[in-house]
Motif scaffolding. Structure first.
Motif, PDB file in Angstrom:
ATOM      1  N   THR A  68      38.443  36.345  37.523  1.00 52.48           N
ATOM      2  CA  THR A  68      37.507  36.264  38.735  1.00 52.48           C
ATOM      3  C   THR A  68      36.454  35.505  38.684  1.00 52.48           C
TER       4      THR A  68
ATOM      5  N   ASP B 133      36.459  34.472  44.031  1.00 55.35           N
ATOM      6  CA  ASP B 133      38.077  34.009  43.910  1.00 55.35           C
ATOM      7  C   ASP B 133      38.786  34.738  42.564  1.00 55.35           C
ATOM      8  N   LYS B 134      39.913  35.084  42.753  1.00 49.75           N
ATOM      9  CA  LYS B 134      40.650  35.286  41.351  1.00 49.75           C
ATOM     10  C   LYS B 134      41.650  34.107  41.534  1.00 49.75           C
ATOM     11  N   VAL B 135      41.759  33.633  40.104  1.00 51.02           N
ATOM     12  CA  VAL B 135      42.728  32.763  39.879  1.00 51.02           C
ATOM     13  C   VAL B 135      43.363  32.988  38.609  1.00 51.02           C
TER      14      VAL B 135
ATOM     15  N   VAL C 224      40.033  26.975  37.850  1.00 47.05           N
ATOM     16  CA  VAL C 224      38.784  27.405  38.673  1.00 47.05           C
ATOM     17  C   VAL C 224      38.282  26.216  39.686  1.00 47.05           C
TER      18      VAL C 224
ATOM     19  N   ALA D 139      37.815  26.548  43.393  1.00 43.66           N
ATOM     20  CA  ALA D 139      37.569  27.936  43.627  1.00 43.66           C
ATOM     21  C   ALA D 139      36.208  28.380  44.016  1.00 43.66           C
TER      22      ALA D 139
ATOM     23  N   GLU E  71      31.035  27.055  45.300  1.00 40.10           N
ATOM     24  CA  GLU E  71      32.383  26.387  44.812  1.00 40.10           C
ATOM     25  C   GLU E  71      32.096  25.535  43.401  1.00 40.10           C
TER      26      GLU E  71
END
Length: 167
Positions: A158, A143-145, A136, A139, A86
């Motif tokens: 990503t 993960d895609k943000v 981010v 995330a 994370e």
């Protein structure tokens, strides 16, 4: 009055800066005061290079003390996330643009003060308050943000990797 900006620090960075402040106050000030006193004893201050150098050193040190005090007042210490994948303050984040793992960027999420003197000065640093940093934060790897760039465009990234920063 302008709102004070939060300074994001890891626990280690906070402790290093606190120790530096303590050292400057307890050792630095007396050492510079002794240099000034010794230079004064040499006589005429108008042409006394040692005196002027010691006064300059004192001014620089007092400026650093004020900077550290303000920084530590505004500091928010980021805690290590339970999930090591994370994104949190104090992590090195690698992102890929447009799903292209060859077009990546690596940066520290936090503040420049987290970098030590020996760290790579080329390391990019993004604050959690920045558009990318805020997107981010929290995330996880994979993960895609999306975030809105200052030019108004929406950018998709990503999270390719998350690693603890060893500053």
């Amino acid at each position: 009055m302008a709102e004070q900006e939060t300074v994001w620090l890891t626990r280690d960075a906070f402790e290093k800066l606190s120790n530096e402040l303590d050292h400057l106050k307890t050792h630095g000030r007396p050492e510079v005061a002794a240099k000034i006193a010794a230079a004064r004893e040499e006589g005429d201050l108008s042409e006394n290079g040692g005196y002027h150098a010691a006064r300059d050193e004192q001014g620089q040190m007092e400026g650093r003390i004020a900077q550290l005090e303000q920084m530590l007042r505004q500091a928010k210490v980021g805690e290590v996330p339970e999930n090591p994948n994370e994104v949190a303050v104090g992590t090195l984040v690698t992102i890929a643009y447009f799903d292209d793992e060859d077009d990546t960027e690596k940066f520290l999420l936090g503040s420049r003060e987290m970098l030590g003197l020996d760290d790579d000065i080329e390391t990019h640093v993004f604050s959690p308050q920045s558009p990318l940093g805020g997107a981010v934060l929290g995330a996880a790897k994979g993960d895609k943000v999306s975030y809105e760039a200052p030019n108004g465009k929406t950018i998709d990234v990503t999270i390719v990797d998350v690693a603890p920063f060893k500053g």
